[in-house]
Design a protein around this motif. Structure first.
Motif, PDB file in Angstrom:
ATOM      1  N   GLY A   1     -22.162  -8.793   5.020  1.00 20.33           N
ATOM      2  CA  GLY A   1     -20.720  -8.297   4.592  1.00 20.33           C
ATOM      3  C   GLY A   1     -20.506 -10.475   4.495  1.00 20.33           C
ATOM      4  N   SER A   2     -21.180 -11.465   4.944  1.00 17.68           N
ATOM      5  CA  SER A   2     -21.036 -12.762   4.760  1.00 17.68           C
ATOM      6  C   SER A   2     -21.495 -13.291   2.800  1.00 17.68           C
ATOM      7  CB  SER A   2     -21.031 -13.082   6.062  1.00 17.68           C
ATOM      8  OG  SER A   2     -22.258 -13.449   6.039  1.00 17.68           O
ATOM      9  N   GLY A   3     -23.196 -12.956   3.801  1.00 22.92           N
ATOM     10  CA  GLY A   3     -23.651 -13.889   2.448  1.00 22.92           C
ATOM     11  C   GLY A   3     -24.916 -12.121   1.144  1.00 22.92           C
ATOM     12  N   GLY A   4     -24.404 -11.308   1.618  1.00 20.09           N
ATOM     13  CA  GLY A   4     -24.615 -10.665   0.743  1.00 20.09           C
ATOM     14  C   GLY A   4     -26.541 -10.189   0.691  1.00 20.09           C
ATOM     15  N   PHE A   5     -27.081  -9.833  -0.120  1.00 15.57           N
ATOM     16  CA  PHE A   5     -27.916  -9.000   0.260  1.00 15.57           C
ATOM     17  C   PHE A   5     -28.867  -9.861  -0.241  1.00 15.57           C
ATOM     18  CE2 PHE A   5     -28.559  -4.399   0.647  1.00 15.57           C
ATOM     19  CZ  PHE A   5     -27.309  -4.621   0.016  1.00 15.57           C
ATOM     20  N   GLY A   6     -28.655 -11.244  -0.422  1.00 15.23           N
ATOM     21  CA  GLY A   6     -29.920 -12.503  -0.270  1.00 15.23           C
ATOM     22  C   GLY A   6     -29.783 -12.884   0.922  1.00 15.23           C
ATOM     23  N   GLY A   7     -29.040 -12.937   1.813  1.00 13.12           N
ATOM     24  CA  GLY A   7     -29.556 -12.958   3.085  1.00 13.12           C
ATOM     25  C   GLY A   7     -29.859 -12.438   3.391  1.00 13.12           C
ATOM     26  N   ARG A   8     -29.318 -10.866   3.305  1.00 12.59           N
ATOM     27  CA  ARG A   8     -29.813  -9.800   4.159  1.00 12.59           C
ATOM     28  C   ARG A   8     -31.183  -9.536   4.111  1.00 12.59           C
ATOM     29  NH1 ARG A   8     -28.320  -3.840   3.491  1.00 12.59           N
ATOM     30  NH2 ARG A   8     -29.370  -4.091   1.838  1.00 12.59           N
TER      31      ARG A   8
ATOM     32  N   ARG B   1     -26.093 -13.017  -3.903  1.00 10.71           N
ATOM     33  CA  ARG B   1     -24.753 -13.680  -3.738  1.00 10.71           C
ATOM     34  C   ARG B   1     -23.267 -13.025  -3.954  1.00 10.71           C
ATOM     35  NH1 ARG B   1     -29.017 -16.839  -6.158  1.00 10.71           N
ATOM     36  NH2 ARG B   1     -28.761 -15.898  -8.421  1.00 10.71           N
ATOM     37  N   MET B   2     -23.007 -12.105  -3.177  1.00  8.25           N
ATOM     38  CA  MET B   2     -21.597 -11.457  -3.533  1.00  8.25           C
ATOM     39  C   MET B   2     -20.628 -12.698  -2.529  1.00  8.25           C
ATOM     40  SD  MET B   2     -19.884  -7.754  -2.461  1.00  8.25           S
ATOM     41  CE  MET B   2     -21.764  -7.384  -3.915  1.00  8.25           C
ATOM     42  N   THR B   3     -19.851 -12.636  -2.933  1.00 11.16           N
ATOM     43  CA  THR B   3     -18.668 -13.454  -2.312  1.00 11.16           C
ATOM     44  C   THR B   3     -17.470 -13.242  -2.782  1.00 11.16           C
ATOM     45  OG1 THR B   3     -20.395 -15.307  -2.414  1.00 11.16           O
ATOM     46  CG2 THR B   3     -18.094 -15.863  -2.286  1.00 11.16           C
ATOM     47  N   PHE B   4     -16.391 -13.679  -1.851  1.00 13.95           N
ATOM     48  CA  PHE B   4     -14.592 -13.408  -1.316  1.00 13.95           C
ATOM     49  C   PHE B   4     -14.241 -13.938  -3.193  1.00 13.95           C
ATOM     50  CE2 PHE B   4     -14.858 -10.819   2.289  1.00 13.95           C
ATOM     51  CZ  PHE B   4     -14.032  -9.568   1.679  1.00 13.95           C
ATOM     52  N   LEU B   5     -13.702 -13.621  -4.155  1.00 12.32           N
ATOM     53  CA  LEU B   5     -13.271 -14.355  -4.556  1.00 12.32           C
ATOM     54  C   LEU B   5     -11.378 -15.347  -3.636  1.00 12.32           C
ATOM     55  CD1 LEU B   5     -11.639 -11.962  -7.617  1.00 12.32           C
ATOM     56  CD2 LEU B   5     -13.935 -13.992  -6.736  1.00 12.32           C
ATOM     57  N   LYS B   6     -10.620 -15.782  -3.730  1.00 13.36           N
ATOM     58  CA  LYS B   6     -10.089 -16.304  -3.241  1.00 13.36           C
ATOM     59  C   LYS B   6      -8.797 -15.055  -2.907  1.00 13.36           C
ATOM     60  CE  LYS B   6      -6.999 -20.460  -2.726  1.00 13.36           C
ATOM     61  NZ  LYS B   6      -6.402 -22.068  -3.179  1.00 13.36           N
ATOM     62  N   GLY B   7      -7.922 -15.456  -1.119  1.00 11.29           N
ATOM     63  CA  GLY B   7      -7.243 -14.087  -1.302  1.00 11.29           C
ATOM     64  C   GLY B   7      -7.949 -12.804  -0.864  1.00 11.29           C
ATOM     65  N   LYS B   8      -9.139 -12.707  -1.470  1.00 10.15           N
ATOM     66  CA  LYS B   8      -9.961 -11.792  -0.701  1.00 10.15           C
ATOM     67  C   LYS B   8      -9.411 -10.366  -1.663  1.00 10.15           C
ATOM     68  CE  LYS B   8     -11.102 -12.699   3.680  1.00 10.15           C
ATOM     69  NZ  LYS B   8     -11.572 -11.972   5.589  1.00 10.15           N
TER      70      LYS B   8
ATOM     71  N   ILE C   1     -15.561  -7.252   3.367  1.00 12.14           N
ATOM     72  CA  ILE C   1     -17.281  -6.569   1.590  1.00 12.14           C
ATOM     73  C   ILE C   1     -17.878  -5.606   1.455  1.00 12.14           C
ATOM     74  CG2 ILE C   1     -18.748  -7.808   2.389  1.00 12.14           C
ATOM     75  CD1 ILE C   1     -18.966  -9.795   0.281  1.00 12.14           C
ATOM     76  N   SER C   2     -17.861  -5.134   2.128  1.00 12.44           N
ATOM     77  CA  SER C   2     -18.395  -3.498   2.053  1.00 12.44           C
ATOM     78  C   SER C   2     -17.654  -2.776   1.737  1.00 12.44           C
ATOM     79  CB  SER C   2     -18.777  -2.790   3.587  1.00 12.44           C
ATOM     80  OG  SER C   2     -17.983  -2.625   4.025  1.00 12.44           O
ATOM     81  N   TYR C   3     -16.227  -3.163   1.450  1.00 11.73           N
ATOM     82  CA  TYR C   3     -15.771  -1.992   0.907  1.00 11.73           C
ATOM     83  C   TYR C   3     -15.780  -2.389  -1.208  1.00 11.73           C
ATOM     84  CZ  TYR C   3     -11.278   0.203  -0.936  1.00 11.73           C
ATOM     85  OH  TYR C   3     -10.152   1.066  -1.709  1.00 11.73           O
ATOM     86  N   ALA C   4     -16.486  -3.243  -1.059  1.00 17.06           N
ATOM     87  CA  ALA C   4     -16.690  -3.538  -2.924  1.00 17.06           C
ATOM     88  C   ALA C   4     -17.810  -2.738  -2.995  1.00 17.06           C
ATOM     89  CB  ALA C   4     -16.798  -4.760  -2.977  1.00 17.06           C
ATOM     90  N   TRP C   5     -18.956  -3.306  -1.611  1.00 15.69           N
ATOM     91  CA  TRP C   5     -20.459  -2.659  -1.608  1.00 15.69           C
ATOM     92  C   TRP C   5     -20.849  -0.235  -2.125  1.00 15.69           C
ATOM     93  CZ3 TRP C   5     -24.677  -4.469  -2.734  1.00 15.69           C
ATOM     94  CH2 TRP C   5     -24.745  -5.734  -2.798  1.00 15.69           C
ATOM     95  N   LYS C   6     -19.562   0.021  -1.402  1.00 16.50           N
ATOM     96  CA  LYS C   6     -19.633   0.836  -1.318  1.00 16.50           C
ATOM     97  C   LYS C   6     -18.906   1.660  -2.514  1.00 16.50           C
ATOM     98  CE  LYS C   6     -16.901   4.690   1.250  1.00 16.50           C
ATOM     99  NZ  LYS C   6     -15.893   5.264   2.241  1.00 16.50           N
ATOM    100  N   SER C   7     -18.287   0.763  -3.283  1.00 19.79           N
ATOM    101  CA  SER C   7     -17.232   1.584  -4.810  1.00 19.79           C
ATOM    102  C   SER C   7     -18.517   1.102  -6.172  1.00 19.79           C
ATOM    103  CB  SER C   7     -16.343   0.169  -4.809  1.00 19.79           C
ATOM    104  OG  SER C   7     -15.412   0.652  -3.988  1.00 19.79           O
TER     105      SER C   7
END
Length: 760
Positions: free
Chosen positions: A708-715, A654-661, A633-639
């Motif tokens: 990578g799993s919970g987004g910045f809300g978790g961090r 709350r960033m979350t993977f879509l199904k199938g990533k 998921i860090s690939y999305a943050w970088k972009s």
């Protein structure tokens, strides 16, 4: 010597002087004339034969007589003409005489028309315009009418539409009297449902039965119809003060009232009484003195009459425990045992017939039932080992929502899925929740509550008003979950997953009854995900995870309701507002003025944006799709940072993977959406858009709270994420974040005891 020769052709006499010195040219001319006349005779005879065939093939169709028409061509006088033209058995050929060329033309046209009609009849396409014409053309003349193709098609379609269930459930297949059939048809019942078909003969023949079928399939009539027919077939005198022959016990007052009403719909001759708590003893004692055939009641009030020696149950022949699993559950088993002690004797063959009915029968029910039932009893199970135990016509949705946002979201859900004029039941776990939610301003429709603390008279009036459509939303505890048949309930909402699957099955069964479709929406918090999955597994259903209604959906639904409101305005009232309307159109324009009026009527003047992920107000959910599968998921943050800058960390939650990533989904403050869209540029690999509905999300087995799993809300920890109950998780089917905000959200939840869950 000249000899006259007379030639007769087609009843026309032609005299020709045949002289010996007749020239060759004259002979040829005579021969030609003879051929022409012969052809004309054949043509006339052929028309006559066709006309006779037509008269034989089709029923007579009366024609209007013409003033100049002197001919009669009906089939009756035709036969007379044929008989009158017989001389010594030899037919005499007559030439058809016509008054004019016009009548001859009409006759030819009629023959052609008849030929076409017969041909159409042979092809099966002859149609009769209407019933009145059919009667005039066919029945009045004593002839058999030719059925139209439409009628033939409708009959065949009617036979095809008659399902196997309708054939098996036909009243003629069972021992049902004509009077009872008439009463059932008055209730709208034209055949027996599957559970009624399977149990009728066993109940009528006096066998013990345990029956299990889905909610809304007609279980009450399964025992009501055969028991009524059984009592009506007996010749016992119905004297005053007679003891009841049938005892039906129900767990709630509302269900008892409904069951007694169903019995009264089936029979008008038998005395049906209903005893329940919260009502006066006087009319019940009067009923006992007058005599009772069928007694329906709740255990508490029936037990009171027994202890006071007012009620005699020693002559009961048939005992029904409706919703048997709840009847024998905690708090009811002891009362039921005391009631049945006066009717049952240990190991006696004269014990009453015992009938147990419910949509859910746990294994322990059969162990308890053996105490009252004969060793050989009929077991009718229409659910069996099938995984889905809820009604097949109900769709199940789930919405993630924190308890603090629930009331506002429920108002939006009712507006979108049921509308202003639809009927909705909202189930709460406690009486307090039901009362507070029914008075919440977020529910724009009229709402009333129903629970055990409300006086019985008011409870009856509330249910009656809901049935009659006096108000649209009923907020209730489990008091309304069992067995109540409220027609045309469009939507059922459960504020949280119930602690037992049986409750969910019965609650969802208040919609989608008798073959109608329905919708059940279950709200849940993050901490309740495991309970939601437990309900899925045990009930054999799959929840479709959806987000809260979007602003566009709310506005669209509200505008439809506002337009419907305009239809109810009387014409006389419109005239008073014409001047104001014309002035408003001049000032603001027709479209803008009408749009403002509709917005005011609908009450949708201020609509708040909400997250599709956890229903938080003030947030918008966005999608960022990737052209290839993502490994991190860090690939999305970088972009995102490349285009939106490093400070995007403070805007996305709350960033979350879509199904199938194949992308990610996240929340941003609603005020920042336009700013992000102006800066962002779609490329070959990434496309950014605002989510209009909740997409399918990737399931994750990880429980960590990193970015990578919970987004910045978790961090960032549990402060904001925990307060909303949504931070620090990676997907819908993901447990609470141990390091992030999961615990904070769970900590604010309300603990409820087991007794509160069944607090009626």
């Amino acid at each position: 010597m000249k000899m006259p020769v007379k030639i007769t052709m087609a009843s026309e006499d032609i005299e020709i002087e045949n002289n010996m010195d007749t020239s060759l040219a004259e002979k040829k001319s005579l021969k030609k004339r003879k051929k022409e006349k012969t052809k004309e005779v054949k043509k006339i005879n052929k028309k006559k034969e066709v006309k006779e065939e037509l008269d034989e093939c089709e029923p007579p169709i009366p024609k209007k007589k013409k003033k100049n028409d002197t001919t009669k061509s009906t089939s009756k006088n035709k036969s007379k003409d044929v008989n009158s033209n017989l001389v010594n058995g030899t037919p005499i050929m007559k030439t058809p005489s016509h008054s004019s060329d016009e009548s001859s033309h009409d006759s030819d046209h009629d023959n052609a028309t008849k030929k076409e009609r017969v041909q159409e009849a042979f092809n099966g396409v002859l149609t009769i315009p209407n019933k009145q014409e059919a009667e005039t053309n066919g029945h009045s003349a004593g002839a058999t009418p030719v059925p139209s193709s439409d009628e033939a098609t409708s009959d065949s379609e009617k036979e095809a539409e008659e399902t196997l269930e309708q054939k098996e459930g036909a009243f003629s297949n069972f021992r049902i009297s004509k009077e009872t059939i008439k009463n059932l048809e008055g209730r709208g019942v034209t055949y027996l449902f599957d559970i009624q078909v399977k149990t009728f003969n066993s109940v009528y023949d006096g066998k013990d039965v345990v029956a299990q079928a889905r909610t809304g399939t007609g279980k009450t009539f399964s025992f009501a119809i055969p028991l009524v027919e059984k009592l009506l077939s007996e010749t016992d005198e119905r004297r005053r003060g007679r003891a009841p022959k049938v005892l039906v016990l129900a767990p709630t007052r509302e269900l008892a009232i409904q069951v007694s009403r169903d019995f009264k719909d089936v029979t008008k001759k038998l005395s049906v009484c209903c005893f329940y708590g919260g009502s006066s003893y006087v009319p019940q004692l009067d009923s006992i003195r007058n005599g009772i055939d069928i007694l329906v009641g709740t255990p508490g009030r029936v037990k009171d009459h027994l202890q006071n020696n007012k009620l005699n149950l020693s002559l009961v022949k048939h005992v029904v425990l409706d919703e048997v699993d709840q009847m024998l559950d905690m708090g009811f088993a002891e009362q039921v045992e005391e009631i049945l002690a006066s009717s049952y004797k240990k190991d006696s063959d004269s014990n009453p017939q015992t009938l147990l009915f419910s949509a859910t029968c746990p294994s322990w029910v059969y162990d308890v039932a053996k105490k009252y039932m004969r060793p050989q009893f009929e077991h009718v199970d229409l659910i069996g080992k099938k995984t889905k135990k809820t009604a097949t016509t109900v769709e199940h949705l789930a919405i993630a929502c924190h308890w603090s946002q629930r009331a506002a979201v429920i108002g939006d859900v009712i507006q979108v899925y049921s509308g202003t004029h639809g009927r909705t039941i909202v189930f709460c776990e406690t009486k307090k929740e039901a009362t507070e939610l029914s008075m919440n301003a977020s529910i724009k429709q009229d709402a009333q509550s129903l629970h055990g603390d409300i006086p019985q008279k008011q409870r009856e009036m509330t249910l009656k008003g809901f049935r009659n459509g006096s108000f649209e939303v009923l907020v209730a505890t489990n008091v309304a979950a069992r067995g109540l048949d409220i027609p045309e309930v469009d939507l059922v909402i459960q504020c949280s997953p119930p602690k037992d699957v049986e409750s969910y099955i019965h609650r969802s069964g208040r919609t989608g009854r008798a073959g109608r479709t329905g919708l059940c929406i279950c709200f849940y918090q993050r901490k309740e995900e495991e309970q939601l999955r437990y309900v899925e597994n045990k009930a054999g259903i799959t929840f479709k995870r959806v987000g809260v209604p979007s602003a566009n959906e709310i506005i669209k639904s509200s505008s439809k309701d506002a337009v419907k409101c305009l239809d109810s305005v009387p014409t006389t009232a419109i005239d008073y507002f014409r001047d104001a309307a014309e002035k408003l159109i001049e000032q603001r324009g027709a479209v803008e003025a009408l749009a403002a009026a509709l917005a005011h009527i609908s009450g949708a003047t201020a609509i708040e944006q909400r997250s599709l992920l956890n229903s938080d107000a003030g947030y918008t959910t966005m999608l960022m799709k990737c052209s290839q599968e993502m490994h991190s998921i860090s690939y999305a943050w970088k972009s995102l940072k490349e285009q939106l800058g490093e400070d995007i960390d403070n805007k996305i939650q709350r960033m979350t993977f879509l199904k199938g990533k194949t992308g990610v989904c996240f929340d941003v403050p609603a005020a920042k959406v336009k700013e992000i869209q102006e800066v962002w540029q779609d490329g070959r690999r990434w496309q950014l858009s605002v989510a209009t509905e909740l997409p399918e999300l990737e399931e994750s087995k990880r429980t960590g709270g990193d970015r990578g799993s919970g987004g910045f809300g978790g961090r960032r920890g549990g402060g904001r994420g925990g307060g909303r109950g949504g931070g620090g998780r990676s997907s819908w089917n993901h447990s609470n974040n141990r390091r992030g905000g999961g615990r904070g959200g769970a900590g604010r939840g309300q603990k409820r005891s087991f007794s509160q869950a069944f607090d009626y």
